[in-house]
Design an enzyme around this catalytic site. Structure first.
Site, mmCIF file in Angstrom:
data_model
loop_
_atom_site.group_PDB
_atom_site.id
_atom_site.type_symbol
_atom_site.label_atom_id
_atom_site.label_comp_id
_atom_site.label_asym_id
_atom_site.label_seq_id
_atom_site.Cartn_x
_atom_site.Cartn_y
_atom_site.Cartn_z
ATOM 1 N N TYR A 41 0.860 -1.178 0.000
ATOM 2 C CA TYR A 41 0.000 0.000 0.000
ATOM 3 C C TYR A 41 0.901 1.234 0.000
ATOM 4 O O TYR A 41 1.266 1.773 1.046
ATOM 5 C CB TYR A 41 -0.954 -0.002 1.192
ATOM 6 C CG TYR A 41 -2.027 -1.073 1.125
ATOM 7 C CD1 TYR A 41 -2.240 -1.822 -0.027
ATOM 8 C CD2 TYR A 41 -2.833 -1.327 2.217
ATOM 9 C CE1 TYR A 41 -3.216 -2.794 -0.087
ATOM 10 C CE2 TYR A 41 -3.826 -2.300 2.171
ATOM 11 C CZ TYR A 41 -4.013 -3.025 1.014
ATOM 12 O OH TYR A 41 -4.985 -3.990 0.962
ATOM 13 N N HIS A 115 -1.005 -11.924 -0.049
ATOM 14 C CA HIS A 115 -1.866 -10.918 -0.679
ATOM 15 C C HIS A 115 -2.607 -11.465 -1.901
ATOM 16 O O HIS A 115 -3.768 -11.152 -2.139
ATOM 17 C CB HIS A 115 -1.031 -9.699 -1.071
ATOM 18 C CG HIS A 115 -1.790 -8.426 -1.113
ATOM 19 N ND1 HIS A 115 -1.232 -7.220 -0.822
ATOM 20 C CD2 HIS A 115 -3.078 -8.144 -1.429
ATOM 21 C CE1 HIS A 115 -2.142 -6.250 -0.949
ATOM 22 N NE2 HIS A 115 -3.264 -6.801 -1.322
ATOM 23 N N PRO A 196 -16.395 -3.892 1.202
ATOM 24 C CA PRO A 196 -17.760 -4.196 1.646
ATOM 25 C C PRO A 196 -18.749 -3.118 1.254
ATOM 26 O O PRO A 196 -19.929 -3.337 1.272
ATOM 27 C CB PRO A 196 -17.635 -4.297 3.167
ATOM 28 C CG PRO A 196 -16.471 -3.413 3.487
ATOM 29 C CD PRO A 196 -15.539 -3.528 2.319
#
Length: 196
Positions: A41, A115, A196
């Site tokens: 990230y 990942h 989500p």
């Protein structure tokens, strides 16, 4: 458990570390107990681990009890020139985990996840590397991301899998339709839904 995915704090073109720390503090103050991060990230390989270092900085400056916070990070992706490229080799995962421990300023990572499955590396090779990291005390729990039921079953034959992180939302229900969520429920594995 209330979770916060921290990716965008480090991958957006206009990221601002001071503002990101304030966001993390606000989330922790509001009751977030689980932070999801990854060494990849960042913008490119040149600032690899940016998000992990950001979280460590925020936790050090936070007035609450960091012992109640679970940090989940991931290894197995690289960012050459900003691209997302898998690297599931055991050597890479070992070095990545050690870097993540330093970036997060922890002796052991709460949850360390592969990942993505690297199509050039047998999944068993990557999973055995995670098992070795747990055996050596660098990680407390093992997770996999972006996997199918058959990949999860293959991994379970090697080591106990503690968590799965797959996409699951009203726009993408493949985590349910593929059987991964049910497999996790049936086997007592945490299912972490991203986007989500």
């Amino acid at each position: 458990m209330i979770a916060l995915g921290c990716m965008r704090l480090s991958t957006e073109p206009d990221r601002d570390d001071q503002r990101s720390v304030a966001v993390l503090h606000a989330a922790l103050d509001a009751g977030v107990t689980f932070l999801d991060t990854a060494d990849s990230y960042c913008w490119t390989d040149e600032d690899f681990g940016h998000n992990e270092r950001l979280i460590a900085r925020a936790l050090k400056a936070w007035g609450g009890d960091p012992a109640r916070i679970t940090i989940a990070t991931k290894g197995g992706l690289t960012r050459p020139e900003g691209r997302w490229e898998p690297d599931g080799r055991a050597k890479h995962l070992t070095a990545a985990c050690e870097r993540s421990c330093r970036a997060l300023d922890v002796a052991a990572i709460d949850l360390y996840q592969l990942h993505v499955v690297d199509p050039r590396v047998p999944l068993a090779t990557s999973v055995r590397a995670l098992a070795a990291l747990k055996r050596d005390g660098l990680i407390k729990a093992i997770g996999l991301c972006n996997v199918t039921v058959s990949q999860l079953e293959e991994a379970q034959r090697i080591v106990e899998i503690d968590a799965i992180q797959n996409e699951l939302s009203v726009w993408n229900d493949s985590g349910i339709l593929s059987g991964v969520a049910k497999h996790c429920t049936d086997n007592g594995i945490r299912f972490l839904a991203f986007r989500p």
